[in-house]
Structures are given as C-alpha cells and as structure tokens.
Design a protein around this motif. Structure first.
Motif, PDB file in Angstrom:
ATOM      1  N   LEU A 113       0.826  -1.201   0.000  1.00 23.79           N
ATOM      2  CA  LEU A 113       0.000   0.000   0.000  1.00 23.79           C
ATOM      3  C   LEU A 113       0.867   1.261   0.000  1.00 23.79           C
ATOM      4  N   ARG A 114       1.906   1.265   0.836  1.00 21.03           N
ATOM      5  CA  ARG A 114       2.802   2.428   0.874  1.00 21.03           C
ATOM      6  C   ARG A 114       3.561   2.580  -0.438  1.00 21.03           C
ATOM      7  N   ALA A 115       4.087   1.484  -0.970  1.00 19.37           N
ATOM      8  CA  ALA A 115       4.858   1.536  -2.213  1.00 19.37           C
ATOM      9  C   ALA A 115       3.998   2.044  -3.364  1.00 19.37           C
ATOM     10  N   ASP A 116       2.745   1.608  -3.421  1.00 21.11           N
ATOM     11  CA  ASP A 116       1.855   2.058  -4.478  1.00 21.11           C
ATOM     12  C   ASP A 116       1.635   3.562  -4.390  1.00 21.11           C
ATOM     13  N   GLY A 121       3.298   9.025  -6.867  1.00 19.47           N
ATOM     14  CA  GLY A 121       3.654  10.406  -6.586  1.00 19.47           C
ATOM     15  C   GLY A 121       3.039  10.987  -5.333  1.00 19.47           C
ATOM     16  N   VAL A 122       2.447  10.151  -4.487  1.00 15.33           N
ATOM     17  CA  VAL A 122       1.879  10.618  -3.223  1.00 15.33           C
ATOM     18  C   VAL A 122       2.948  10.438  -2.149  1.00 15.33           C
ATOM     19  N   ALA A 123       3.786  11.458  -2.003  1.00 20.18           N
ATOM     20  CA  ALA A 123       4.916  11.358  -1.077  1.00 20.18           C
ATOM     21  C   ALA A 123       4.464  11.074   0.353  1.00 20.18           C
ATOM     22  N   ALA A 124       3.303  11.604   0.741  1.00 18.06           N
ATOM     23  CA  ALA A 124       2.813  11.375   2.104  1.00 18.06           C
ATOM     24  C   ALA A 124       2.517   9.904   2.361  1.00 18.06           C
ATOM     25  N   GLY A 125       2.420   9.104   1.312  1.00 18.48           N
ATOM     26  CA  GLY A 125       2.186   7.678   1.483  1.00 18.48           C
ATOM     27  C   GLY A 125       3.250   7.004   2.317  1.00 18.48           C
ATOM     28  N   MET A 126       4.465   7.540   2.255  1.00 24.53           N
ATOM     29  CA  MET A 126       5.539   6.927   3.047  1.00 24.53           C
ATOM     30  C   MET A 126       5.408   7.243   4.532  1.00 24.53           C
ATOM     31  N   LEU A 127       4.511   8.155   4.887  1.00 22.87           N
ATOM     32  CA  LEU A 127       4.281   8.483   6.292  1.00 22.87           C
ATOM     33  C   LEU A 127       3.193   7.623   6.930  1.00 22.87           C
ATOM     34  N   SER A 128       2.470   6.859   6.117  1.00 28.91           N
ATOM     35  CA  SER A 128       1.432   5.991   6.666  1.00 28.91           C
ATOM     36  C   SER A 128       2.096   4.872   7.463  1.00 28.91           C
ATOM     37  N   ARG A 129       1.629   4.677   8.676  1.00 31.08           N
ATOM     38  CA  ARG A 129       2.214   3.658   9.551  1.00 31.08           C
ATOM     39  C   ARG A 129       1.325   2.429   9.629  1.00 31.08           C
TER      40      ARG A 129
END
Length: 175
Positions: A113-116, A121-129
């Motif tokens: 989910l984070r990688a997708d 281009g949703v940089a905030a995706g890497m902040l999802s825990r």
C-alpha cells in the motif's frame, strides 16, 4: 457494532459467502463534526467484490478501535479494513491498537500500500504507519484515511484478497 455474521464460509472466487467489516477511525467523525467519506468508499469496493459488508462502524481512535477489532475476530469476520488513524498525529494510534490484536503479521500488504502511493507520486504515502496481519481467521488491514487512499488501497488489495481469504478459510495455494 453491527451484526458481523459468520466469516467461516469457504470463499468463492469473488469472496461470496464471506463477511467483511469497515471501521472508520476518526475522533471528529465519531463526534459528528464531519461526515465519514472514507469508510463508504471501502464498503462499496468490498461489496463489488462480493463480500457481505454493512455500513462502516465509526469510532474514535484508541481503545474503541481495539474493542471493535476484537469483536470482529470473535465473530469470525473474514476481513477488517480500518481507515484513518495511521499518520503521525498524536491521536493516530490505529497501527499500535491493531498490532495488539494481530497474532501474525503480514507486512507485505502494508508495504504494498505504501509503495503504491509513493509510486503514484503521493509522497505522504511513506508516512502511513498502517499495519496488516491475521488474528484467528481474520485479515486486518489499516488504510490511510482519505477517500483517494481508500480507492487506491482497494485497487492494490483486490489483487491478493481472494487468495488471502481463501487461505485463511482453509484453502491451499493455487496449483
């Protein structure tokens, strides 16, 4: 919590016979400050897959989330998707609460989910825990709390849900 029904029926190729639960985690939506827009996206997507799912349960973050998750596992719900509470805010506790319920971690789901999100281009995706795991025969997955994140998560999850739910229901690996 609405009647979750049994989740132990063997799954069909489209999820037929299985129950799912959507939990919206939001202090503000649970207090009626604003309308839940993420949970209905997940419900609609799960219904399209043939899963039996009621309207979302909306709870504040923290202990109420754990209560709903444990009740769903006890009721034999096959899949629980939470939306919200996965960020960096002080009240974003959904991953910690979910981890207390999970018996076996399934990190690849949350990683996908984070990688997708990042790949789109949703940089905030890497902040999802968000986390994912299994408790009993229930797959629990945390999804970020926006309608767009929910649509994207469904797109990613539909590639693996039939196989995952089949295995949890006692099925074998496809030949």
């Amino acid at each position: 919590m609405p009647d979750a029904g049994p989740g132990a029926a063997p799954p069909g190729p489209d999820g037929a016979g299985l129950r799912a639960l959507v939990v919206t985690v939001s202090d503000r939506a649970s207090a009626g400050v604003y309308e839940d827009r993420s949970g209905p996206v997940l419900v609609e997507g799960l219904r399209a897959l043939g899963l039996g799912v009621d309207d979302p349960v909306v709870v504040p973050d923290g202990a109420p989330v754990e209560e709903v998750l444990r009740a769903a596992v006890a009721a034999g719900v096959a899949l629980v998707l939470t939306t919200g509470g996965t960020g960096l805010g002080p009240r974003d506790l959904t991953p910690e609460v979910t981890a207390r319920v999970v018996e076996r971690s399934v990190p690849g789901v949350a990683e996908a989910l984070r990688a997708d999100a990042v790949a789109r281009g949703v940089a905030a995706g890497m902040l999802s825990r968000g986390v994912a795991g299994v408790a009993g025969r229930t797959l629990l997955v945390n999804v970020a709390g926006s309608p767009g994140a929910c649509r994207d998560a469904l797109r990613v999850l539909t590639r693996v849900l039939p196989h995952a739910l089949g295995q949890l229901g006692g099925g074998d690996h496809p030949g």
